[in-house]
Design a protein around this motif. Structure first.
Motif, mmCIF file in Angstrom:
data_model
loop_
_atom_site.group_PDB
_atom_site.id
_atom_site.type_symbol
_atom_site.label_atom_id
_atom_site.label_comp_id
_atom_site.label_asym_id
_atom_site.label_seq_id
_atom_site.Cartn_x
_atom_site.Cartn_y
_atom_site.Cartn_z
ATOM 1 N N ARG A 299 2.589 9.295 5.046
ATOM 2 C CA ARG A 299 3.210 10.191 4.073
ATOM 3 C C ARG A 299 4.706 10.280 4.311
ATOM 4 O O ARG A 299 5.199 9.920 5.370
ATOM 5 N N ILE B 203 -1.339 3.951 -1.897
ATOM 6 C CA ILE B 203 -2.690 3.886 -1.326
ATOM 7 C C ILE B 203 -2.724 4.533 0.059
ATOM 8 O O ILE B 203 -3.696 5.197 0.422
ATOM 9 N N TYR C 253 0.833 -1.205 0.000
ATOM 10 C CA TYR C 253 0.000 0.000 0.000
ATOM 11 C C TYR C 253 0.866 1.254 0.000
ATOM 12 O O TYR C 253 0.501 2.269 -0.563
ATOM 13 N N ARG D 140 -0.910 7.089 0.912
ATOM 14 C CA ARG D 140 -0.940 8.530 0.680
ATOM 15 C C ARG D 140 -2.358 8.964 0.322
ATOM 16 O O ARG D 140 -2.853 10.000 0.768
ATOM 17 N N GLN D 141 -3.007 8.134 -0.494
ATOM 18 C CA GLN D 141 -4.385 8.414 -0.881
ATOM 19 C C GLN D 141 -5.265 8.496 0.367
ATOM 20 O O GLN D 141 -6.074 9.404 0.514
ATOM 21 N N LEU D 142 -5.074 7.536 1.287
ATOM 22 C CA LEU D 142 -5.893 7.525 2.499
ATOM 23 C C LEU D 142 -5.540 8.698 3.411
ATOM 24 O O LEU D 142 -6.393 9.203 4.142
ATOM 25 N N SER D 143 -4.278 9.126 3.364
ATOM 26 C CA SER D 143 -3.881 10.226 4.241
ATOM 27 C C SER D 143 -4.575 11.521 3.844
ATOM 28 O O SER D 143 -4.619 12.470 4.613
ATOM 29 N N GLU E 98 2.305 1.492 -3.625
ATOM 30 C CA GLU E 98 1.318 1.882 -4.630
ATOM 31 C C GLU E 98 0.691 3.232 -4.331
ATOM 32 O O GLU E 98 -0.146 3.707 -5.092
#
Ligand SMILES: Nc1ncnc2c1ncn2[C@@H]1O[C@H](COP(=O)(O)OP(=O)(O)O)[C@@H](O)[C@H]1O
Ligand SMILES: [Mg+2]
Lengths: 310, 369
Positions: free
Chosen positions: B367, B207, B202, B209-212, B205
């Protein structure tokens, strides 16, 4: 108008490498700002610093008045982000992804409406790993909009997409601006910047080498307007001997730089007087692309190195 | 922590999992295969009596009744199963050597007559040096019965008698130990392997960072994964216990006392997997770190064999493995009904789990700097 983004002498170093070497710019609220640059220029690094995904080495950055690194949580509720190479949970569908984001943000997005808006309604129930690159990017765009963001960051949203998918994303960017949102866009497609952006900054090796509206950049950094003929190098030699103007010949074409209105008339009468064969004359002007290629090329050749060295 | 966000994330985890046939296979079918495999290979080895080949040279003599009752007394110990074979004294040793159950007993001619006349007589036991356990059982049984006969012949009274009872007043078979062991095995392996992988991939990929970029916190994210693996643990434990009871006649206590271990165990290993995956730089090194932590525990915590059967050195090593306490605790609950020791084990695992959970949250970052 207020500034949505303020960047003041931003520096980011990875070990010895200055990926961002001291840049300044501001983005007014409600405008589209295009950050233009070749691969490795420092676009993603800058964008991630603005999004609060990466800390800066030096300088000051404000997005919506917040420090992106220390006030990330507050900022993230007000911005929408599609990272470069957007990826998501492989087995989750775009509709489920939007519902998920809705629950996380505590908003109540309308998945069907959002997917319609990014032209992805037909793939609402397909798993992410079965989507094409463009469809994945559109999913990312829809997700970036679930929290009704004031500023949208799009890092190379159209790289590698087919022309139809690219136009769909352009349409969304235009509508974002129409709704009064600020858009921060990175791209290495010149036409994209020219078409969409109110302001452009060209970054190379971590430095901004040109900034302004596309017209301003061309006026400042473009070459003068030129008169162009289809003709052999013989004509170029003749013109050089007769005119105090810069003349160039290449690929069966001859170009004469024009500095004053009367230059065009003088050039034309000299051509006529030469008695040499020629065809198809036209006046040509630099595009943003010409400026970009030339500025980047000059910098790589060392012309701008003294200016650009740290 | 906001429950709504944990639930939303749990939905994503569940869907991702249920839509992944390989993951589903490993968490639901694999336990059945494991218990079937180990159950079939080893079941019975704990209870079945040792076969004892007997040549009775006193058979057919007037006092043959003595040797017959001696043999049936041996049989009644239920430690050995007497099989009378027709071999000559000279051939017997060679014959035994080729037999699958090479443990034997020779009753000499005149055994009954000598016994009745109170004259010394000697029975000969052939043992198998390669199977010390079986040989020990046989020697013990023959010695025991012989002592009893000696006592009787001398008109003695048994002063010390022995009544048999196993720990927990039950006779446990291998399958009974296997159930808590294999539940422990899946408490360890299913979160460890996938969390290590998730943590590393994660991040790679993007992911995380996306969730952060959402309000989801790391503690909420880790909690939803913990809840998911806890659910998996309940299902696999159910499957293992069911298969053990139905297919192999296991006799374990299925009580609520098991529940805390099925909660705290996954909490520990979900967090540990996350921690291992977070300190690693790449998915490859994450997998390596994960394996280094997982493999010793997988075999040395009492998963497949009781730790008490290990050599002393390995036993002390087992005592530093967290999974040992999970499995030992479940053994105390399911087999020995030893509540105090179960509570001690639970406390150790709980404290460890909380520490590892906090460390995991501290070390896993959404991050980059
Ligand atoms: N995490 C990192 N560690 C080290 N160097 C990096 C890292 N990320 C980017 N770089 C380097 O920084 C420079 C700028 O990269 P980037 O911001 O990704 O450029 P762009 O997005 O314009 O292509 C490149 O030379 C890249 O190799
Ligand atoms: Mg980039």
């Amino acid at each position: 108008m207020t500034d949505a983004i303020e960047v003041d002498h931003l520096v980011k170093r990875y070990g010895g490498l200055s990926a961002v070497a001291g840049i300044d710019f501001t983005v007014r609220a409600g405008t589209v700002f295009a950050f233009l640059g070749p691969n490795g220029a420092g676009k993603t690094t800058t964008t991630e610093i603005l999004e609060g995904l990466r800390n800066r080495t030096e300088g000051n950055v404000r997005v919506l008045g917040l420090d992106p690194w220390t006030e990330a949580a507050a900022l993230h509720r007000r911005i929408g982000v599609i990272p470069q190479d957007f990826r998501f949970f492989e087995k989750i569908t775009p509709r489920e992804a939007i519902e998920y984001y809705g629950s996380l943000f505590g908003t109540h997005p309308d998945p069907a409406g959002l997917l319609e808006r990014v032209q992805l309604a037909d793939k609402a129930s397909s798993r992410f790993d079965t989507l094409s690159g463009g469809q994945k990017q559109k999913t990312g765009l829809a997700l970036a909009l679930t929290n009704d963001p004031e500023v949208c960051f799009l890092d190379e949203p159209t790289t590698g997409l087919d022309p139809t998918a690219r136009r769909a994303i352009w349409a969304v960017i235009r509508s974002l601006k129409a709704e009064g949102r600020t858009v921060f866009l990175t791209t290495h497609y010149l036409e994209e910047a020219e078409l969409l952006a109110d302001q452009v900054a060209i970054i190379h090796h971590g430095r901004i080498i040109a900034a302004g509206t596309p017209t301003e950049i061309i006026a400042t950094h473009g070459r003068p307007e030129r008169l162009r003929f289809d003709a052999g190098p013989g004509l170029a030699d003749y013109l050089r001997s007769r005119l105090p103007l810069s003349v160039r010949a290449a690929d069966g074409r001859v170009e004469v730089e024009l500095h004053e209105k009367t230059d065009a008339l003088r050039a034309l009468s000299a051509v006529e007087a030469s008695g040499l064969p020629w065809q198809n004359f036209a006046t040509v002007q630099d595009t943003l692309e010409d400026v970009f290629v030339r500025l980047v090329g000059q910098m790589d050749d060392g012309t701008l190195k003294s200016e650009g060295a740290a | 922590m906001r429950p709504a966000r944990i639930v939303a994330d749990l939905k994503v985890v569940t869907r991702s999992y249920l839509r992944n046939p390989v993951a589903l296979f490993f968490s639901l079918i694999f336990p059945i295969i494991l218990i079937a495999l180990f159950g079939l290979i080893f079941s019975g080895s704990g209870t079945s009596p040792v076969t004892l080949q007997v040549v009775d040279l006193d058979h057919g003599s007037p006092e043959a009744g003595v040797s017959e009752s001696f043999l049936s007394a041996l049989n009644n110990t239920s430690a050995v199963k007497v099989v009378v074979v027709n071999q000559t004294e000279e051939n017997f040793a060679a014959w035994l050597g080729q037999n699958d159950d090479p443990v034997g007993l020779v009753i000499p001619a005149g055994f009954g007559a000598n016994y009745t006349a109170h004259r010394p007589t000697t029975v000969l036991v052939y043992t198998d040096p390669e199977d010390a356990a079986d040989s020990g059982v046989v020697l013990g049984a023959v010695q025991g019965v012989a002592n009893y006969y000696n006592l009787h012949a001398a008109n003695g009274t048994e002063i010390v008698t022995l009544s048999q009872a196993n720990v927990g007043s039950q006779v446990f078979t291998y399958i009974d130990y296997l159930i808590p062991g294999l539940i422990g095995f899946s408490i360890l392996t299913s979160p460890m392997f996938s969390m290590v992988d998730v943590a590393a991939s994660y991040r790679k990929e993007g992911i995380f960072r996306q969730l952060s970029l959402t309000p989801l916190t790391r503690a909420e994210w880790l909690t939803s994964h913990f809840v998911w693996y806890m659910a998996i643990t309940f299902v696999t434990a159910g499957i293992m216990i069911g298969a053990g009871l139905v297919l192999f006649g296991a006799r374990v206590n299925v009580t609520l006392g098991l529940v805390p271990f099925l909660i705290v165990g996954p909490l520990f290993f979900v967090s540990l997997g996350m921690l291992a995956g977070s300190v690693a730089k790449t998915p490859e090194s994450a997998a390596l770190i994960g394996n280094i932590i997982t493999f010793p525990m997988m075999f040395l915590s009492g998963t497949f064999f009781p730790v008490s059967d290990f050599p002393a050195g390995l036993q002390s090593f087992a005592h530093i493995l967290p999974l040992y306490y999970v499995i030992d605790g479940m053994n105390q609950v399911m087999l020995f009904s030893n509540t105090m020791r179960a509570l001690t084990d639970l406390l150790i695992v709980l404290v460890g789990a909380v520490v590892v959970f906090l460390l995991a949250i501290r070390f896993f970052t959404w991050r980059d700097e």
